[in-house]
Design an enzyme around this catalytic site. Structure first.
Site: not given
Ligand code: PEP
Ligand code: MG
Length: 591
Positions: A484, A322, A531, A359, A494, A460, A215
């Site tokens: 994800d 987000r 996305c 979301r 990740r 995901e 992130h």
């Protein structure tokens, strides 16, 4: 001496600037810029804490029992001496006055500088005084924490404030002028801290850790500035104020470059700017392929104000807000219904009638709330598989209901899609829908107006991609979270740079799950968007078009480059080619 450091290229472009090191051996220190008008106050805050430690140590010394070993008193003397050290005091003042660092950041920055000098000393006794310095600085930090000022990022002017240099005798390795681009070098930067830096003028970012879709990397990309993550020991090798070139395309850092190298990268930087200007001309061009297919290019945002950038590049809506970024960096104090409602409404109004996909909160894993809230997710050993996203929400129904009510209320102001992350089980779907009904009932009981929402699920987790019928039964649309989906399909963290080479969006298993999801949605006439970061990667645009994707959501900074690919594409031809790619052992080699 020039040297290079390699890492992962996560945000494109070239940045050239002086290093600002926020890596600290002193643990969890907040970093933010104070406003120009607050620097005197911040210097005073640093002084008060230092004086408090001087008093504390003086008292300790005074209260030492008569028979205490001589060494203790001598040690306290050393600590007092370090506390009065001009280099420490003036250095802290300097970083606050000239660079507008907050007091903690200024103190740890100066500590790092002096600590390096200790490291280089021949004399072992003096070298060991570094540990004393560290203790002294830790004491001051503790005091600062007690009298902490709220996190307050300064406005645009913060980081580049010029002005005359107040002290000249200290060797701070700084130029006389502060009006140079700055690049941030850190061991790691939490996503919440990245948001603070979003308001500043860093020209680039470097971190020791992190993967391409961590992130931190995603937020760097959203800021559209060059970044390299996973650069291992960069924060150890690079020194405060070193000149650094960040090559965000190649994932390379060049430290202390020679004039020839600087000139070459300066040239590349200007070329990049020209390319951007060229892309800007596509802003108003509709995203239609050569064979007439209209493609939806949507924006991913973290905060309501990001809609400005989305509208500027011609995004036709927000495909992923987000919302968890509203929850982070607040010392665990979650936003209440009204605060959230106002934020969602601001984003909706910012998009001027275009749809906004909000979301529900995706806290956990590499997006923790910055302070432990005492919940299980803070202690789980494997947070990516732990209490994150919808699991976190369902574990705290009152918190989730608060968010749902806020979104429903905001939906009265525009087209809203409500998107749920990380679903895998039918029971989670049912609980979510039931809480949504409950939130509506609560608003009805209160007589509070609210609007309709289209309901979407993120695909995901591989289990979700393998049970699409279940998802399509309950939801109006699906959104494929490839970041994800890759992580969980390939069992690759990740955010872990040591396995980043195995994090492969083109693994046949990943492509198969994406292709099936798109096909099944099309068959049932339901909307489907990608996305995850794949949507903004221009090397993958043709492949995704070939797989049938017609809706892409990405950071605004990537939209025009993807649009350029769309304008050159012929989906009829790409469809045949994509089939070949899907069947290949090494699909990546065919791109
Ligand atoms: C994803 O997983 O692809 C996604 C878009 O969600 P996030 O990156 O926020 O986990
Ligand atoms: Mg995700």
């Amino acid at each position: 001496m020039t040297f290079s450091v390699h890492g992962l290229a996560v945000s494109r472009g070239i940045a050239i600037g002086r290093a600002v090191l926020v890596a600290s051996s002193l643990g969890d220190v907040t970093h933010y810029f104070v406003d120009a008008s607050q620097t005197e106050q911040e210097i005073a805050r640093a002084r008060v804490s230092r004086n408090a430690v001087v008093d504390e140590i003086t008292r300790l010394q005074h209260d030492l029992p008569k028979d205490a070993p001589q060494e203790i008193s001598a040690l306290l003397d050393v600590h007092l001496m370090l506390l009065q050290d001009e280099q420490l005091i003036n250095g802290v003042k300097h970083w606050i006055a000239e660079r507008h660092y907050n007091a903690e950041w200024a103190l740890t920055t100066q500590y790092e500088l002096i600590a390096r000098q200790f490291d280089e000393m021949e004399d072992e006794y003096l070298r060991e005084r570094k540990a004393d310095l560290e203790q002294v600085v830790e004491r001051i930090l503790r005091h600062m924490k007690g009298a902490a000022s709220p996190m307050q990022p300064a406005g645009q002017g913060g980081v580049r404030a010029g002005g005359s240099r107040k002290q000249s005798q200290q060797d701070l390795l700084l130029d006389d002028t502060m009006d140079v681009p700055l690049v941030l070098v850190a061991h790691d930067v939490a996503p919440a801290d990245m948001l603070q830096f979003k308001q500043s003028l860093f020209a680039g970012f470097v971190t020791d850790v992190g993967g391409k879709t961590s992130h931190t990397a995603i937020v760097a990309r959203s800021m559209d500035i060059p970044a390299v993550v996973g650069a291992r020991s960069a924060s150890q090798l690079i020194q405060q104020d070193d000149w650094v070139i960040i090559d965000g395309d190649a994932g390379v850092l060049i430290v202390d470059p020679s004039p020839i190298i600087l000139a070459e990268y300066g040239f590349q930087q200007r070329q990049g700017e020209l390319e951007r200007e060229r892309l800007n001309r596509l802003k108003h061009t509709p995203a239609i392929t050569m064979d007439g297919q209209r493609i939806e290019l949507l924006a991913n945002i973290e905060l309501p104000d990001d809609t400005l950038g989305a509208v500027k590049v011609g995004a036709v809506g927000v495909g992923l807000f987000r919302s968890e970024f509203l929850f982070m960096g607040r010392n665990g104090k979650l936003p209440d219904e009204n605060e959230q409602y106002l934020a969602y409404r601001k984003a909706i109004e910012g998009m001027q009638g275009l749809p906004v996909t909000i979301r529900t909160v995706d806290i956990g894993s590499d997006k923790p709330l910055d302070k432990p809230a005492g919940r299980a997710q803070d202690v789980h050993l494997n947070p990516a598989m732990g209490l994150r996203a919808i699991r976190w929400s369902l574990a705290d129904p009152p918190m989730f209901l608060t968010q749902l009510r806020a979104i429903l209320r905001a939906a009265a102001y525009g087209q809203v899609n409500l998107l749920v992350p990380m679903l895998a089980h039918a029971s989670e779907i049912r609980q979510t829908l039931s809480l949504l009904d409950h939130a509506r009932a609560q608003l009805d009981n209160r007589g509070t107006p609210y609007g309709p929402v289209r309901l979407g699920a993120m695909i995901e987790i591989p289990a979700a991609a393998l049970t699409l019928r279940l998802f399509l039964k309950y939801f109006d649309f699906l959104s494929i979270g490839t970041n994800d989906l890759i992580q969980y399909t390939l069992a690759i963290d990740r955010a872990d740079e040591s396995v980043a080479h195995l994090y492969d969006p083109c693994h046949p298993a990943v492509l198969g799950l994406i292709a099936d999801t798109i096909t099944e949605c099309q068959r049932q006439g339901k909307g489907v968007t990608v996305c995850g970061e794949m949507a903004g990667d221009i090397r993958l645009t043709r492949l995704l078009l070939g797989l049938g994707l017609r809706s892409f959501s990405m950071h605004p900074s990537q939209i025009l480059a993807v649009k350029q690919q769309v304008l050159r594409a012929d989906t009829g031809k790409l469809k045949l080619w994509a089939r070949e790619v899907l069947e290949s052992e090494e699909p990546g080699a065919l791109l």
